[in-house]
Write an enzyme that holds these catalytic residues in place. Structure first.
Site, short mmCIF file in Angstrom:
data_model
loop_
_atom_site.label_atom_id
_atom_site.label_comp_id
_atom_site.label_asym_id
_atom_site.label_seq_id
_atom_site.Cartn_x
_atom_site.Cartn_y
_atom_site.Cartn_z
N GLY A 14 0.84 -1.21 0.00
CA GLY A 14 0.00 0.00 0.00
C GLY A 14 0.87 1.25 0.00
N ARG A 75 1.20 -4.71 -6.03
CA ARG A 75 1.15 -5.98 -5.29
C ARG A 75 1.46 -7.05 -6.33
NH1 ARG A 75 -0.85 -4.34 -0.19
NH2 ARG A 75 -2.36 -2.67 -0.34
N ASP A 106 4.56 -5.09 6.11
CA ASP A 106 5.04 -6.42 6.51
C ASP A 106 5.07 -7.44 5.37
OD1 ASP A 106 2.32 -6.54 6.48
OD2 ASP A 106 2.09 -7.30 8.52
N THR A 129 3.84 2.63 5.78
CA THR A 129 2.42 2.25 5.77
C THR A 129 1.67 3.18 6.73
OG1 THR A 129 0.83 0.58 6.50
CG2 THR A 129 3.01 0.38 7.41
N ASP A 131 -0.75 2.41 8.52
CA ASP A 131 -1.39 1.66 9.61
C ASP A 131 -0.61 1.67 10.94
OD1 ASP A 131 -3.27 1.03 7.71
OD2 ASP A 131 -2.37 -0.90 7.22
N ASP A 133 1.44 -0.44 11.94
CA ASP A 133 1.31 -1.79 12.52
C ASP A 133 2.61 -2.59 12.43
OD1 ASP A 133 1.31 -2.04 9.79
OD2 ASP A 133 -0.37 -3.42 9.67
N ARG A 175 -6.22 -1.60 9.29
CA ARG A 175 -6.29 -3.07 9.22
C ARG A 175 -6.55 -3.66 10.60
NH1 ARG A 175 -2.14 -5.36 4.88
NH2 ARG A 175 -0.64 -4.75 6.43
P1 ATP Z 1 0.59 -2.61 3.43
O1 ATP Z 1 0.82 -2.85 4.90
O2 ATP Z 1 0.49 -1.17 3.14
O3 ATP Z 1 -0.51 -3.43 2.82
P2 ATP Z 1 2.47 -4.59 2.57
O4 ATP Z 1 3.92 -4.51 2.25
O5 ATP Z 1 2.11 -5.43 3.75
O6 ATP Z 1 1.95 -3.11 2.68
P3 ATP Z 1 1.43 -6.61 0.74
O7 ATP Z 1 0.49 -6.49 -0.40
O8 ATP Z 1 1.10 -7.55 1.83
O9 ATP Z 1 1.65 -5.11 1.28
O10 ATP Z 1 2.87 -7.04 0.15
C1 ATP Z 1 3.45 -6.32 -0.92
C2 ATP Z 1 4.13 -7.27 -1.87
O11 ATP Z 1 5.15 -8.00 -1.18
C3 ATP Z 1 3.22 -8.35 -2.45
O12 ATP Z 1 2.51 -7.92 -3.55
C4 ATP Z 1 4.21 -9.43 -2.83
O13 ATP Z 1 4.84 -9.13 -4.06
C5 ATP Z 1 5.25 -9.31 -1.71
N1 ATP Z 1 4.93 -10.32 -0.68
C6 ATP Z 1 3.99 -10.22 0.29
N2 ATP Z 1 3.93 -11.36 1.01
C7 ATP Z 1 4.84 -12.19 0.46
C8 ATP Z 1 5.22 -13.54 0.73
N3 ATP Z 1 4.68 -14.25 1.71
N4 ATP Z 1 6.18 -14.07 -0.05
C9 ATP Z 1 6.75 -13.37 -1.05
N5 ATP Z 1 6.41 -12.11 -1.35
C10 ATP Z 1 5.48 -11.53 -0.62
#
Ligand code: ATP
Length: 326
Positions: A14, A75, A106, A129, A131, A133, A175
């Site tokens: 995000g 994503r 995360d 982020t 959030d 979190d 979240r």
């Molecule tokens: P936000 O907290 O704002 O949602 P985020 O980093 O947690 O941010 P995610 O969509 O969960 O957002 O993860 C971003 C990208 O990281 C995913 O689109 C994917 O490419 C990669 N990613 C997330 N989880 C995994 C995983 N378990 N293994 C490999 N790559 C991952």
């Protein structure tokens, strides 16, 4: 000092206000220390599609004041697969990257950890982020701006709430975490705040609503975290309408407005500090870590820990919310 020739930077997951300031700081810290910065478009997707280029100090001029991320975020489902990460690694190797700074949440850090484990690509995380979190930092980049956006919106809603006998449920982001709801609820004078960290049944909520009615309140603002377990704002509004027909109940879901806007001064400074800290950590030989700020000091937390642990909601702050809403 670890010798670094080229360092990549990407934003993933995000978007959050202040990400641009973090990219800028990372790029400029690289240049300051004689490292060639490489900017990667659309997070891990850009790495897989080889969408990256060498940057200079001017590439990141005039972006510190802009919301969103000029590199775009994405994503990437493909990066979740071993094959996707292998493709990403082959491109990173061809671009002669020694390390990558990953600005995200995360999920992005989980991806970074796997990337390093499987291919030895050194990664440092920067928490971006709204959030808040992520463990290992007092605040994440974008959180402060989101708080200000939410408070401004609630102030406007209060104007209309007080002009009628209106009760507003306002759903805010976060979240599974209640940081945005708790802090904006206090700052906007909410009559009640519902967050996932606090067990509160619908009955208990109704009881406190009844009490505030007895205390002479004719309008109410209830801030609800999106992850709250009371059934969601629409369910709650139906329940209140049934029990208190004297109220005109309204629901506002603030939604993506919370992600936008110019980053606050505090987010710009935090992002600048953390972008520089990420490059300095890499020079220091660190990897597989996230940089954060605790008590005004830069701290490093293993990515694994940053992902698996959670910051606790301040119980004193919850008490303050209760006291000031009598
Ligand atoms: P936000 O907290 O704002 O949602 P985020 O980093 O947690 O941010 P995610 O969509 O969960 O957002 O993860 C971003 C990208 O990281 C995913 O689109 C994917 O490419 C990669 N990613 C997330 N989880 C995994 C995983 N378990 N293994 C490999 N790559 C991952």
């Amino acid at each position: 000092m670890t010798e670094l020739k080229r360092v990549g930077v990407l934003t993933s997951g995000g978007d959050a206000p202040g990400m641009n300031a973090a990219i800028r700081a990372t790029v400029r810290a690289c240049i300051y220390y004689g490292i060639v910065p490489v900017v990667i478009q659309e997070g891990y997707k850009g790495l897989i599609e080889n969408n990256m280029e060498v940057a200079d100090a001017r590439t990141v001029a005039n972006i510190i004041n802009l919301g969103g991320t000029f590199l775009k975020s994405a994503r990437s489902a493909e990066f979740r697969t071993k094959e996707g990460r292998l493709k990403a690694f082959e491109n990173a190797r061809a671009a002669e990257l020694d390390a990558i700074v990953v600005i995200g949440g995360d999920g992005s850090f989980t991806g970074a950890m796997l990337f390093e484990e499987e291919h030895g690509m050194r990664c440092v995380g920067v928490p971006g982020t709204i959030d808040n979190d992520i463990y290992g930092t007092d605040h994440t980049i974008g959180y402060d701006t989101a708080l200000n956006t939410v408070v401004e919106a609630i102030d406007k809603i209060r104007d209309t709430a007080t002009s009628h006998n209106r009760l507003f449920f306002i759903e805010v982001m976060g979240r599974d975490a209640g940081f945005i709801a708790l802090n904006t609820g206090i700052a906007s004078g909410a009559e009640d705040i519902l967050i996932p960290e606090q067990e509160k049944s619908v009955d208990q909520f109704m009881e406190s609503l009844q009490k505030s009615g007895r205390a002479g309140k004719t309008s109410s603002i209830i801030v609800v975290a999106e992850g709250d377990r009371c059934g969601g704002v629409f369910e709650l509004s139906r329940a209140v309408e049934e029990k208190f027909p004297e109220y005109e109940v309204k629901v506002t879901v603030l939604g993506h407005i919370q992600r936008g806007g110019k980053p606050s001064c505090s987010d710009r400074v935090l992002a600048s500090r953390l972008g520089v800290a990420a490059v300095e950590a890499l020079r220091n030989g660190d990897s597989g870590i996230m940089v954060g700020i605790r008590d005004q000091q830069v701290v490093k937390t293993p990515l694994e820990r940053a992902i698996s642990k959670h910051n606790q909601i301040d119980s004193h702050l919850m008490k303050v919310a209760q006291i000031v809403s009598v």
